[in-house]
Design a protein around this motif. Structure first.
Motif, short mmCIF file in Angstrom:
data_model
loop_
_atom_site.label_atom_id
_atom_site.label_comp_id
_atom_site.label_asym_id
_atom_site.label_seq_id
_atom_site.Cartn_x
_atom_site.Cartn_y
_atom_site.Cartn_z
N VAL A 173 0.82 -1.21 0.00
CA VAL A 173 0.00 0.00 0.00
C VAL A 173 0.86 1.26 0.00
CG1 VAL A 173 -0.30 -0.07 2.52
CG2 VAL A 173 -1.93 1.19 1.12
N GLY A 174 1.97 1.28 0.75
CA GLY A 174 2.80 2.48 0.81
C GLY A 174 3.34 2.90 -0.54
N PRO A 175 4.07 2.00 -1.27
CA PRO A 175 4.56 2.37 -2.60
C PRO A 175 3.44 2.73 -3.57
CG PRO A 175 5.68 0.41 -1.80
CD PRO A 175 4.58 0.69 -0.83
N ALA A 200 -8.06 -1.54 9.17
CA ALA A 200 -6.79 -1.08 9.74
C ALA A 200 -6.02 -0.23 8.72
CB ALA A 200 -5.95 -2.26 10.20
N ILE A 201 -6.03 -0.65 7.45
CA ILE A 201 -5.36 0.14 6.41
C ILE A 201 -6.04 1.49 6.23
CG2 ILE A 201 -5.05 0.26 3.89
CD1 ILE A 201 -4.18 -2.65 3.97
N LEU A 202 -7.37 1.49 6.25
CA LEU A 202 -8.10 2.75 6.10
C LEU A 202 -7.85 3.67 7.30
CD1 LEU A 202 -11.40 1.30 4.68
CD2 LEU A 202 -9.94 2.97 3.51
N LEU A 203 -7.75 3.13 8.48
CA LEU A 203 -7.46 3.95 9.66
C LEU A 203 -6.07 4.57 9.56
CD1 LEU A 203 -8.95 1.69 12.49
CD2 LEU A 203 -9.74 3.98 11.87
N GLU A 204 -5.13 3.82 9.01
CA GLU A 204 -3.75 4.33 8.90
C GLU A 204 -3.57 5.29 7.74
OE1 GLU A 204 0.88 2.73 8.47
OE2 GLU A 204 -0.78 1.29 8.71
N HIS A 205 -4.18 4.98 6.60
CA HIS A 205 -3.88 5.73 5.37
C HIS A 205 -5.02 6.61 4.88
CE1 HIS A 205 -0.08 3.62 4.83
NE2 HIS A 205 -0.71 2.48 5.07
#
Length: 284
Positions: A173-175, A200-205
């Motif tokens: 997801v980061g790249p 969890a990804i949506l909360l972080e990003h």
């Protein structure tokens, strides 16, 4: 809750799934051309398949009030089969069809030279036809596959902000965010993301450029996973507006780049027959 599933293989599903999806809030889907499990033996089998997801599936979806569009391509796995690759020359006559909202699925399976060629050729087709592209990132060695994919995209005539890189996870997801591409996540039992990891990804990003799909197909899969993600988002404290952004407005914005989205489908207006056939076995 209104839902647009941006990646689901309805040709593998039953009409019961359409009924359950509508009840769960699904009002639109995109069906990408993909590998059917059994190897195709000639371009003619692609032609029949393309015709089915351009005609029969929109008809079948409309019976349940769901707008159906598709993406067309030579998929990465079959890009390695010389019996199939001639379909690349046939794609231009299909990509002009109204229901085609992107070129896809394209990308990598085993990261072979044949896949390099097919990906580059089809990115050029997307640019030539004014369409965005749906890119399949490989199931194995995902980070290397994503990086190789993005390198080919950057060398192509298609801007990266017209590309959706799908099947992302925590390692990629980061790249993908840094690239400026749209972000696709498949929520699929056992082998891809689940609802909690997606939240969890949506909360972080955050929800920007994020599309969530079920990728439901002929394998162990669940066409209601998009709704389950929406419910999990609400439980985690996301607002109705944020859920609507991820599950509706983001896919509408991405596939709207094609200029071909038609979302005003009502079951009451659906035709009773498609080329003389109904969804009722033996029905007139």
């Amino acid at each position: 809750m209104r839902i647009f599933d941006p990646h689901i293989h309805m040709t593998s599903r039953t009409t019961d799934d359409y009924e359950a999806m509508y009840a769960a809030g699904v009002r639109a889907v995109v069906e990408p051309a993909f590998w059917l499990g059994q190897p195709r033996t000639s371009p003619a089998s692609f032609h029949d398949y393309f015709d089915a997801i351009l005609g029969w599936e929109p008809f079948r979806a409309a019976q349940y009030g769901i707008a159906h569009h598709c993406t067309l391509a030579l998929n990465p796995k079959e890009a390695n089969d010389p019996r199939c690759t001639p379909v690349l020359a046939d794609l231009p006559r299909y990509l002009v069809k109204d229901n085609v909202v992107a070129v896809g699925e394209i990308g990598y399976d085993s990261m072979t030279p044949a896949e390099d060629h097919a990906l580059a050729a089809q990115l050029q087709l997307a640019a030539d036809h004014g369409l965005p592209a749906l890119v399949h990132t490989p199931h194995r060695d995902k980070l290397a596959g994503l990086r190789r994919t993005l390198d080919v995209v950057r060398e192509s005539a298609l801007p990266v902000d017209r590309v959706l890189v799908d099947h992302l996870n925590e390692t990629t997801v980061g790249p993908a965010i840094d690239s400026g591409a749209w972000l696709g996540f498949s929520v699929y039992p056992d082998t891809k993301m689940d609802e909690d990891r997606m939240v969890a990804i949506l909360l972080e990003h955050g929800p920007e450029r994020v599309l969530v799909n079920s990728a439901a197909d002929w394998g162990k899969s669940d066409p209601l996973k998009t709704r389950k993600v929406g419910d999990a988002m609400l439980k985690a404290g996301f607002t109705d507006d944020e859920v609507d952004r991820v599950l509706w407005r983001n896919p509408v914005e991405f596939y709207g780049l094609s200029g071909r989205l038609r979302l005003d489908v009502a079951a009451s207006d659906a035709p009773a027959l498609h080329e003389g056939n109904s969804i009722l076995r033996g029905g007139e």
